[in-house]
Write an enzyme that holds these catalytic residues in place. Structure first.
Site, PDB file in Angstrom:
ATOM      1  N   CYS A  83      35.570  53.744  14.089  1.00 13.95           N
ATOM      2  CA  CYS A  83      36.396  54.405  13.072  1.00 13.95           C
ATOM      3  C   CYS A  83      36.948  53.315  12.154  1.00 13.95           C
ATOM      4  O   CYS A  83      37.806  52.531  12.562  1.00 13.95           O
ATOM      5  CB  CYS A  83      37.533  55.204  13.705  1.00 13.95           C
ATOM      6  SG  CYS A  83      38.594  55.990  12.479  1.00 13.95           S
ATOM      7  N   HIS A 169      25.394  58.134  10.919  1.00 16.46           N
ATOM      8  CA  HIS A 169      25.680  58.669   9.577  1.00 16.46           C
ATOM      9  C   HIS A 169      24.399  59.097   8.880  1.00 16.46           C
ATOM     10  O   HIS A 169      23.358  58.448   9.019  1.00 16.46           O
ATOM     11  CB  HIS A 169      26.346  57.590   8.708  1.00 16.46           C
ATOM     12  CG  HIS A 169      27.730  57.259   9.141  1.00 16.46           C
ATOM     13  ND1 HIS A 169      28.836  57.917   8.665  1.00 16.46           N
ATOM     14  CD2 HIS A 169      28.186  56.344  10.033  1.00 16.46           C
ATOM     15  CE1 HIS A 169      29.926  57.423   9.239  1.00 16.46           C
ATOM     16  NE2 HIS A 169      29.559  56.461  10.081  1.00 16.46           N
ATOM     17  N   GLU A 218      32.978  64.837   8.668  1.00 12.08           N
ATOM     18  CA  GLU A 218      32.930  63.994   9.868  1.00 12.08           C
ATOM     19  C   GLU A 218      32.544  64.786  11.111  1.00 12.08           C
ATOM     20  O   GLU A 218      33.061  65.892  11.341  1.00 12.08           O
ATOM     21  CB  GLU A 218      34.293  63.345  10.115  1.00 12.08           C
ATOM     22  CG  GLU A 218      34.579  62.187   9.199  1.00 12.08           C
ATOM     23  CD  GLU A 218      35.721  61.324   9.713  1.00 12.08           C
ATOM     24  OE1 GLU A 218      35.897  61.213  10.944  1.00 12.08           O
ATOM     25  OE2 GLU A 218      36.439  60.779   8.873  1.00 12.08           O
ATOM     26  N   CYS A 227      36.593  58.457   5.039  1.00 19.09           N
ATOM     27  CA  CYS A 227      35.927  58.002   6.271  1.00 19.09           C
ATOM     28  C   CYS A 227      35.443  56.583   6.004  1.00 19.09           C
ATOM     29  O   CYS A 227      34.564  56.365   5.157  1.00 19.09           O
ATOM     30  CB  CYS A 227      34.757  58.922   6.617  1.00 19.09           C
ATOM     31  SG  CYS A 227      33.814  58.366   8.054  1.00 19.09           S
ATOM     32  N   GLY A 230      31.922  55.963   7.067  1.00 17.32           N
ATOM     33  CA  GLY A 230      31.098  56.754   6.144  1.00 17.32           C
ATOM     34  C   GLY A 230      30.952  56.055   4.802  1.00 17.32           C
ATOM     35  O   GLY A 230      29.885  56.097   4.175  1.00 17.32           O
TER      36      GLY A 230
END
Ligand SMILES: N[C@@H](CCC[C@H](N)C(=O)O)C(=O)O
Length: 320
Positions: A83, A169, A218, A227, A230
């Protein structure tokens, strides 16, 4: 340590966010941490709970060359590998709690070791590691790596770039974020059979070679305001598709991130702000009975040993 904390009936936490991607942050060095997945789901609720996208847990290091272990749980209770926005908040949290005074902090995630650099202005630069395009690593069902892959969703062909930033992703290039089908295609691709462990789905609108806009659906949390991993995946996808330069600014719904990637084999660097919102206490009557949350990969994770004591210095509402 107070009696109530010794009894394990109260869990101290801090609410933080990185560009509106919000977190319940828990110091699991000075207190035991056990929240079963169903409790995380309840607490993540924005009306009946605290409201957050992820839980971030600070644990003692499991090996000598890192400062902390960093665990992450999505709002749906699944434990995940990475994260990015959370990593920046993690750095601010461990410094403000006086768990460390280092400017460079090395943390172990499920995806490997990442380095967090606290800047003078309070922003944090995260070395997010080297992206991988190997289908088996992501994981993604394809015979071989490629810059783009085509997936079928409800009879329509959808072109995606797939990348692992430690977590999975897929990135789609779109003409406009306003008309991008984030609410429908996001969940459809998150659970697409080509992603055996689901995926985070980014919708990238390139403005020029150094500027782009991004929305992210997400895995395990739905669309968030930002994100970090991301954004890294989107930068890499944009560069590989010849649309972005090595350094770019990505505008997310919650604000901008500065990113850079020098190409194959290099790590992605991400810089952005953090915010501390409030400190709270939670009653956890079933704390001792809880089991470790099931991970997004389906396994269970060993609890780290509890070692160091915290010297708490709580501060409120400071943002940088
Ligand atoms: N918000 C995070 C990513 C959190 C984990 C993700 N939802 C996953 O399941 O992999 C970020 O800032 O990177």
């Amino acid at each position: 340590m107070s009696d109530s904390r010794r009894r394990g009936g109260v869990l101290h936490f801090t609410k933080m966010h990185g560009l509106g991607n919000d977190f319940m942050v828990i110091d699991a060095i000075s207190q035991p941490f056990q929240l079963p997945p169903e409790r995380i789901r309840e607490l993540s609720d924005r009306h009946f709970g605290i409201g957050f996208d992820q839980v971030l847990v600070v644990e003692p290091p499991g090996r000598p060359d890192v400062d902390f272990d960093y665990r992450i749980f999505n709002a749906d209770g699944s434990e995940v590998e990475q994260c990015g926005n959370g990593a920046r908040c993690f750095a601010r949290f461990v410094r403000e709690q006086r768990l460390t005074n280092k400017d460079r902090i090395r943390v172990q995630t499920r995806a490997g070791v990442i380095a967090l650099d606290v800047q003078r202005d309070g922003w944090v630069t995260v070395n997010m590691g080297v992206p991988s395009f190997e289908p088996g690593t992501i994981p993604f069902k394809a015979a071989e790596p490629a810059v783009t892959h085509t997936l079928e969703v409800d009879g329509h062909a959808v072109t995606v770039s797939v990348v692992s930033m430690g977590n999975p992703h897929a990135v789609l290039l779109v003409d406009s974020l306003e008309t991008a089908p984030v609410e429908t295609l996001g969940p459809a691709l998150e659970g697409h059979p080509a992603f055996p462990e689901r995926a985070n789905i980014g919708f990238l609108e390139v403005q020029d070679r150094r500027h782009a806009r991004l929305r992210v659906h997400e895995r395990g949390a739905g669309e968030t305001l930002a994100c970090g991993s991301g954004a890294c995946a989107a930068l890499v996808a944009g560069i590989r598709q010849g649309r972005l330069d090595a350094e770019a600014r990505l505008e997310l719904r919650g604000g901008p991130l500065s990113l850079s990637w020098q190409g194959e084999g290099a790590p992605v660097m991400m810089t952005g702000p953090t915010a501390r919102v409030f400190d709270g206490r939670l009653s956890v009557p079933g704390a001792k009975a809880g089991k470790p949350a099931k991970s997004a990969r389906g396994g269970r994770r060993r609890r780290g040993s509890r070692g160091r004591q915290r010297h708490a210095g709580r501060r409120r509402g400071e943002q940088s």
